[in-house]
Design an enzyme around this catalytic site. Sequence first.
Site, PDB file in Angstrom:
ATOM      1  N   GLU A 153       0.928  -1.397  -0.041  1.00  0.00           N
ATOM      2  CA  GLU A 153      -0.061  -0.248  -0.023  1.00  0.00           C
ATOM      3  C   GLU A 153       0.793   1.182  -0.140  1.00  0.00           C
ATOM      4  O   GLU A 153       0.500   2.194  -0.689  1.00  0.00           O
ATOM      5  CB  GLU A 153      -0.977  -0.280   1.040  1.00  0.00           C
ATOM      6  CG  GLU A 153      -2.031  -0.986   0.972  1.00  0.00           C
ATOM      7  CD  GLU A 153      -2.807  -1.266   2.245  1.00  0.00           C
ATOM      8  OE1 GLU A 153      -2.425  -1.779   3.368  1.00  0.00           O
ATOM      9  OE2 GLU A 153      -4.124  -0.883   2.190  1.00  0.00           O
ATOM     10  N   GLU A 209      -3.973  -9.424   3.962  1.00  0.00           N
ATOM     11  CA  GLU A 209      -4.796  -9.234   5.253  1.00  0.00           C
ATOM     12  C   GLU A 209      -5.818 -10.166   5.582  1.00  0.00           C
ATOM     13  O   GLU A 209      -6.142 -10.177   6.615  1.00  0.00           O
ATOM     14  CB  GLU A 209      -5.356  -7.661   4.851  1.00  0.00           C
ATOM     15  CG  GLU A 209      -4.461  -6.437   5.146  1.00  0.00           C
ATOM     16  CD  GLU A 209      -3.496  -6.331   3.862  1.00  0.00           C
ATOM     17  OE1 GLU A 209      -3.702  -6.952   2.920  1.00  0.00           O
ATOM     18  OE2 GLU A 209      -2.886  -5.298   3.851  1.00  0.00           O
TER      19      GLU A 209
HETATM   20  N1  T1G Z   1       4.420  -7.537  11.946  1.00  0.00           N
HETATM   21  C1  T1G Z   1       5.052  -7.645  13.060  1.00  0.00           C
HETATM   22  N2  T1G Z   1       6.189  -8.725  12.980  1.00  0.00           N
HETATM   23  C2  T1G Z   1       6.337  -9.475  11.872  1.00  0.00           C
HETATM   24  C3  T1G Z   1       5.536  -9.311  10.697  1.00  0.00           C
HETATM   25  C4  T1G Z   1       4.560  -8.044  10.516  1.00  0.00           C
HETATM   26  N3  T1G Z   1       3.838  -7.853   9.673  1.00  0.00           N
HETATM   27  N4  T1G Z   1       5.671 -10.130   9.491  1.00  0.00           N
HETATM   28  C5  T1G Z   1       6.838 -10.885  10.240  1.00  0.00           C
HETATM   29  N5  T1G Z   1       6.977 -10.410  11.484  1.00  0.00           N
HETATM   30  C6  T1G Z   1       8.055 -11.208  12.491  1.00  0.00           C
HETATM   31  C7  T1G Z   1       7.659 -12.592  12.743  1.00  0.00           C
HETATM   32  O1  T1G Z   1       6.894 -12.449  14.003  1.00  0.00           O
HETATM   33  C8  T1G Z   1       9.088 -12.884  13.132  1.00  0.00           C
HETATM   34  O2  T1G Z   1       9.523 -12.600  14.343  1.00  0.00           O
HETATM   35  C9  T1G Z   1      10.067 -12.203  11.990  1.00  0.00           C
HETATM   36  O3  T1G Z   1       9.219 -11.116  11.624  1.00  0.00           O
HETATM   37  C10 T1G Z   1      10.461 -13.179  10.881  1.00  0.00           C
HETATM   38  O4  T1G Z   1       8.982 -13.599  10.171  1.00  0.00           O
HETATM   39  C11 T1G Z   1      -2.374  -1.634   6.956  1.00  0.00           C
HETATM   40  C12 T1G Z   1      -3.297  -3.589   8.286  1.00  0.00           C
HETATM   41  C13 T1G Z   1       7.214 -11.205   5.639  1.00  0.00           C
HETATM   42  C14 T1G Z   1       6.571 -13.389   4.431  1.00  0.00           C
HETATM   43  O5  T1G Z   1       0.507 -10.349   6.990  1.00  0.00           O
HETATM   44  O6  T1G Z   1       4.016 -13.228   5.761  1.00  0.00           O
HETATM   45  O7  T1G Z   1      -0.453  -4.603   6.627  1.00  0.00           O
HETATM   46  O8  T1G Z   1       9.576 -15.048  15.394  1.00  0.00           O
HETATM   47  O9  T1G Z   1       9.453 -16.164  10.773  1.00  0.00           O
HETATM   48  O10 T1G Z   1       9.397 -16.966   7.089  1.00  0.00           O
HETATM   49  O11 T1G Z   1      -3.452  -2.904   5.148  1.00  0.00           O
HETATM   50  O12 T1G Z   1       6.821 -12.838   8.025  1.00  0.00           O
HETATM   51  O13 T1G Z   1      11.544 -13.647  14.700  1.00  0.00           O
HETATM   52  O14 T1G Z   1      10.356 -12.728  16.512  1.00  0.00           O
HETATM   53  O15 T1G Z   1       7.567 -15.210   9.100  1.00  0.00           O
HETATM   54  O16 T1G Z   1      11.003 -15.171   6.303  1.00  0.00           O
HETATM   55  C15 T1G Z   1       0.240  -7.595   6.334  1.00  0.00           C
HETATM   56  C16 T1G Z   1       3.175 -11.166   7.465  1.00  0.00           C
HETATM   57  C17 T1G Z   1      -0.073  -7.151   7.949  1.00  0.00           C
HETATM   58  C18 T1G Z   1       2.861 -10.240   6.356  1.00  0.00           C
HETATM   59  C19 T1G Z   1       8.479 -13.451   6.093  1.00  0.00           C
HETATM   60  N6  T1G Z   1       1.335  -8.328   6.107  1.00  0.00           N
HETATM   61  N7  T1G Z   1       4.591 -11.623   7.423  1.00  0.00           N
HETATM   62  O17 T1G Z   1       8.558 -14.764   6.433  1.00  0.00           O
HETATM   63  O18 T1G Z   1       9.997 -14.729   8.458  1.00  0.00           O
HETATM   64  S1  T1G Z   1      -1.692  -6.215   8.178  1.00  0.00           S
HETATM   65  C20 T1G Z   1       1.624  -9.714   6.512  1.00  0.00           C
HETATM   66  C21 T1G Z   1       4.835 -12.666   6.540  1.00  0.00           C
HETATM   67  C22 T1G Z   1      -1.373  -4.899   6.856  1.00  0.00           C
HETATM   68  C23 T1G Z   1      -2.339  -3.126   6.039  1.00  0.00           C
HETATM   69  C24 T1G Z   1      -2.536  -4.201   6.707  1.00  0.00           C
HETATM   70  C25 T1G Z   1       6.211 -13.141   6.778  1.00  0.00           C
HETATM   71  C26 T1G Z   1       7.230 -12.696   5.857  1.00  0.00           C
HETATM   72  P1  T1G Z   1      10.202 -13.488  15.234  1.00  0.00           P
HETATM   73  P2  T1G Z   1       8.995 -14.951   9.689  1.00  0.00           P
HETATM   74  P3  T1G Z   1       9.683 -15.482   6.927  1.00  0.00           P
END
Ligand code: T1G
Length: 680
Positions: free
Chosen positions: A108, A128
């Site tokens: 976004e 999301e």
């Molecule tokens: N927020 C906080 N922490 C996050 C995070 C996030 N979005 N994504 C990953 N982490 C942390 C995770 O908990 C872990 O922490 C570390 O990063 C590595 O993640 C406004 C409201 C990016 C593909 O849904 O899909 O945006 O355990 O083990 O396998 O419209 O993380 O090491 O302490 O998963 O290499 C939308 C979610 C949010 C993406 C990487 N975004 N993340 O995968 O590593 S809602 C998502 C992922 C939003 C807007 C809306 C994956 C990754 P720790 P990992 P990975």
Amino acid sequence: MTAINPVTDLSREGDVAVITINNPPVNALGLLVREGLIAALDVAGKDAAVRAILLICAGRTFIAGADISEFGKPPSGPGFMETQNAFDAAQKPLVAAIHGTALGGGLETAMCCHYRVAVASAKFGQPEVNLGLIPGAGGTQRLPRLAGVPKALEMVATGKPIGAADALANGLIDEIVPGDLKAGAMDFIARLLASGKGIRRTRDLNDKVTGDFAAIFSFAKGQNMRGFEAPLDAINAVEAATKLPFDEGIAFEQKLFLARMMSAQSAALRYLFFAERKVAKIPDVPDDTPTLEIKKVGIIGAGTMGGGIAMNFATAGIPVTILEMKQEALDHGLGVVKKNYDSSAAKGRFTAEEAQKRFSLLTGTLKMEDLGDCDLIIEAVFERMDIKKDVFAKLDKIAKPGAIMASNTSFLNIDEIAAVTSRPDHVLGLHFFSPANVMKLLEIVRGAKTSKPVVATAMKLAKTIGKVGVLVGVAYGFVGNRMLAARSVEADKMVMEGAFPWDIDKVLVKFGFPMGGFAMWDLAGLDLGWVKEESHGETLRDLLNEAGRKGQKTGGGYYDYDAARKPTPSPVTEKLLTDLWAKKGISPRAIPEQEILERSLYPMINEGAKILEEGKASRASDIDIVWLYGYGFPAWRGGPMFYADSIGLDTVLAGVRKYGWTPSALLEKLVAEKKKFADL
Ligand code: T1G
């Protein structure tokens, strides 16, 4: 280079201002990042020497989304709206340079820029819905304006990311840069400035959202979402982009987004997001525990499970030697694997060359000695302890020093198996779920003597082969099957009180399961664990097996199946059951749906509490992950333990007592202390 704040740097390279975000691990769009972006855009905008602005991220990825850990807390500082307004107010060309995964708020943010360039390996998504949300930073209004309504609908309703080529083809990005991202982006900017094109606000692009989209939206809305609410809201928000002016569309999105943020379904899914990552944390096995290298794997048994297990490793590029007793069984097993790979390639999941490459990593043998150079050997033979003990005793003499020996047993005692070897510290369970090459769950069964490096190796290996590895303790059925057994016992009782199998399955499907327990038995095979000599027609399952109705594989079990394996309640089963009731003098009663639901879920929850009491799972959320990935528990309900917390443990305990089951001491303790499983 000016440090705008701890996660945001601003530098000037010639007439280009470069904003660099550095917020490990994934550059989440947290408060500091939002504040940094707004401040950096302001400074760059006021700098007369700046003609264009580049947004780029340090580390492994472009912004991968909002900071999920901020959700559910009182908002502070500039939100998504203020941030995107700062971008829209920019008077100089804004270019986003993308690598890694631009997801959610990350994509976004990139779409608030005027142009986007990316490396070929970059991915773009609005995941999301996987969190029970919808895009909440303008994604539902900007994505269709750039990529078009069909692509936008696909991305926001499924949450699945797309690659750079797809993004370029649909207009989401302007260029795929070869080689170094920053250099490519700077070159793009130079050409942009030379062209005099200037700014191009996404909000002003209306061509792709103008037209008649009635058919595509009605199709999208007609999909079966099994009670999951977010996808429909996401579709409605994208539809608003085709009907409302931009700012009204944004307001509509915000209303839906905030409602979803407050929903129980989103709370459950956000809980699971972190629960899935917590399973890797083992209280007494530190992250830096040394692991063993797994360069070659041996599989004993080329049946359905052995073949499926072998595929996981071949797909991960690890050579596999697969052992059978007879050439015919070996040829059949390898033939099934080849067919699976070829059909996946035919469906376009990967190329025929990739299928061949994976298959070529499999070597068949009839000699156990050929497993002597394997680093890990997985036994997948008959589910009988005597056979498994015999295999492990022989394997112990052949496996090289340091080799890990694992059983794929679904129920049996790993300690008993380990005891027949000279190295119980290298023995554990690797319980794959059928079909083993598809199901993501892997129960890693830790024996009393399994060493910490072996546990750590197994947990790491799970990730390597794309599984969600959950560490469980030795107990009959470990975690998942033990809880399933508790549910099945009660289901069989209800059948003997007057419920037809489909009455019970219907309640579970309505709750959100992909299928009910009886349909699941038909899929697995009613003869699994059934012993003909011990069958005396006392239960419906005996009668069905005795009648040769073993499930889908025989065209009928509890249900009848057509050529497409579509299930229908079977008159044969109905007759067998009504005759059984008569024979046993049972006056069947119609069991209310709520009672069926309680008698299906509460035994599982009570058993889950016992598992925690006995220390056979590290935490309640691990049990939820088992049920999510092993049995299709509806994710938007969080899992059996999260669901129990949500309806109140006192409600569950009252049900356990009402139906006369032995309550878990832990459940009674938590209720007495007014606590939840989440408080453990
Ligand atoms: N927020 C906080 N922490 C996050 C995070 C996030 N979005 N994504 C990953 N982490 C942390 C995770 O908990 C872990 O922490 C570390 O990063 C590595 O993640 C406004 C409201 C990016 C593909 O849904 O899909 O945006 O355990 O083990 O396998 O419209 O993380 O090491 O302490 O998963 O290499 C939308 C979610 C949010 C993406 C990487 N975004 N993340 O995968 O590593 S809602 C998502 C992922 C939003 C807007 C809306 C994956 C990754 P720790 P990992 P990975």
